[in-house]
Motif scaffolding. Structure first.
Motif, PDB file in Angstrom:
ATOM      1  N   UNK A 162       0.827  -1.211   0.000  1.00 51.31           N
ATOM      2  CA  UNK A 162       0.000   0.000   0.000  1.00 51.31           C
ATOM      3  C   UNK A 162       0.859   1.257   0.000  1.00 51.31           C
ATOM      4  N   UNK A 163       2.010   1.201   0.619  1.00 51.68           N
ATOM      5  CA  UNK A 163       2.899   2.358   0.627  1.00 51.68           C
ATOM      6  C   UNK A 163       3.556   2.578  -0.737  1.00 51.68           C
ATOM      7  N   UNK A 164       3.756   1.500  -1.495  1.00 55.91           N
ATOM      8  CA  UNK A 164       4.423   1.620  -2.788  1.00 55.91           C
ATOM      9  C   UNK A 164       3.457   1.910  -3.937  1.00 55.91           C
ATOM     10  N   UNK A 165       2.160   1.711  -3.759  1.00 60.43           N
ATOM     11  CA  UNK A 165       1.196   1.964  -4.828  1.00 60.43           C
ATOM     12  C   UNK A 165       1.196   3.417  -5.299  1.00 60.43           C
ATOM     13  N   UNK A 166       1.316   4.405  -4.423  1.00 56.44           N
ATOM     14  CA  UNK A 166       1.320   5.797  -4.883  1.00 56.44           C
ATOM     15  C   UNK A 166       2.468   6.158  -5.818  1.00 56.44           C
ATOM     16  N   UNK A 167       3.464   5.301  -5.926  1.00 54.09           N
ATOM     17  CA  UNK A 167       4.540   5.543  -6.884  1.00 54.09           C
ATOM     18  C   UNK A 167       3.960   5.685  -8.289  1.00 54.09           C
ATOM     19  N   UNK A 168       2.939   4.899  -8.602  1.00 59.12           N
ATOM     20  CA  UNK A 168       2.290   4.988  -9.904  1.00 59.12           C
ATOM     21  C   UNK A 168       1.648   6.346 -10.130  1.00 59.12           C
ATOM     22  N   UNK A 169       1.000   6.886  -9.104  1.00 63.14           N
ATOM     23  CA  UNK A 169       0.390   8.207  -9.238  1.00 63.14           C
ATOM     24  C   UNK A 169       1.460   9.289  -9.398  1.00 63.14           C
ATOM     25  N   UNK A 170       2.572   9.142  -8.694  1.00 59.99           N
ATOM     26  CA  UNK A 170       3.673  10.109  -8.849  1.00 59.99           C
ATOM     27  C   UNK A 170       4.222  10.059 -10.274  1.00 59.99           C
TER      28      UNK A 170
END
Length: 120
Positions: free
Chosen positions: A26-34
């Motif tokens: 869950x912490x690494x998923x926002x990498x896609x949004x970045x």
């Protein structure tokens, strides 16, 4: 944008399955949004929200036909990217459809199943 987001979701599920810790995924998923933001790609949800606001604000060149055209193009691009990534994920997780899906493929399948069967 659909392809990048699908890859980010597959990345998060892969990390969750391999580490056994959902928080890490869950912490690494926002990498896609970045990545989406840094590359200037548009998700359909943002276009659905912001494009009509330009018309309502009477910005120069903003028309309802332009909004509908933009919606169509962004929808087709996001869908094509997501379907392409899904196709390649199916090939990779089943070794060319020669085996049953590995643990990551099974987890992604259960997530998709849960999202659709829940509406029954």
């Amino acid at each position: 944008a659909g392809a990048i987001l699908a890859l980010a979701a597959a990345f998060a599920v892969s990390i969750t399955v391999n580490t056994g810790n959902a928080l890490v995924g869950a912490l690494l998923f926002p990498v896609g949004f970045c990545m989406l933001y840094l590359m200037g790609f548009d998700l359909l949800t943002g276009v659905f929200t912001l494009a009509p606001l330009a018309v309502l604000d009477r910005r120069p060149g903003a028309t309802w036909s332009g909004v509908l055209r933009n919606w169509g193009l962004v929808f087709c691009g996001n869908l094509a990217g997501a379907v392409t990534v899904a196709f390649f994920m199916a090939i990779i997780f089943t070794f060319g459809f020669s085996e049953a899906p590995n643990a990551i493929g099974q987890k992604i399948g259960h997530i998709g199943e849960g999202r659709t069967v829940g509406y029954a």
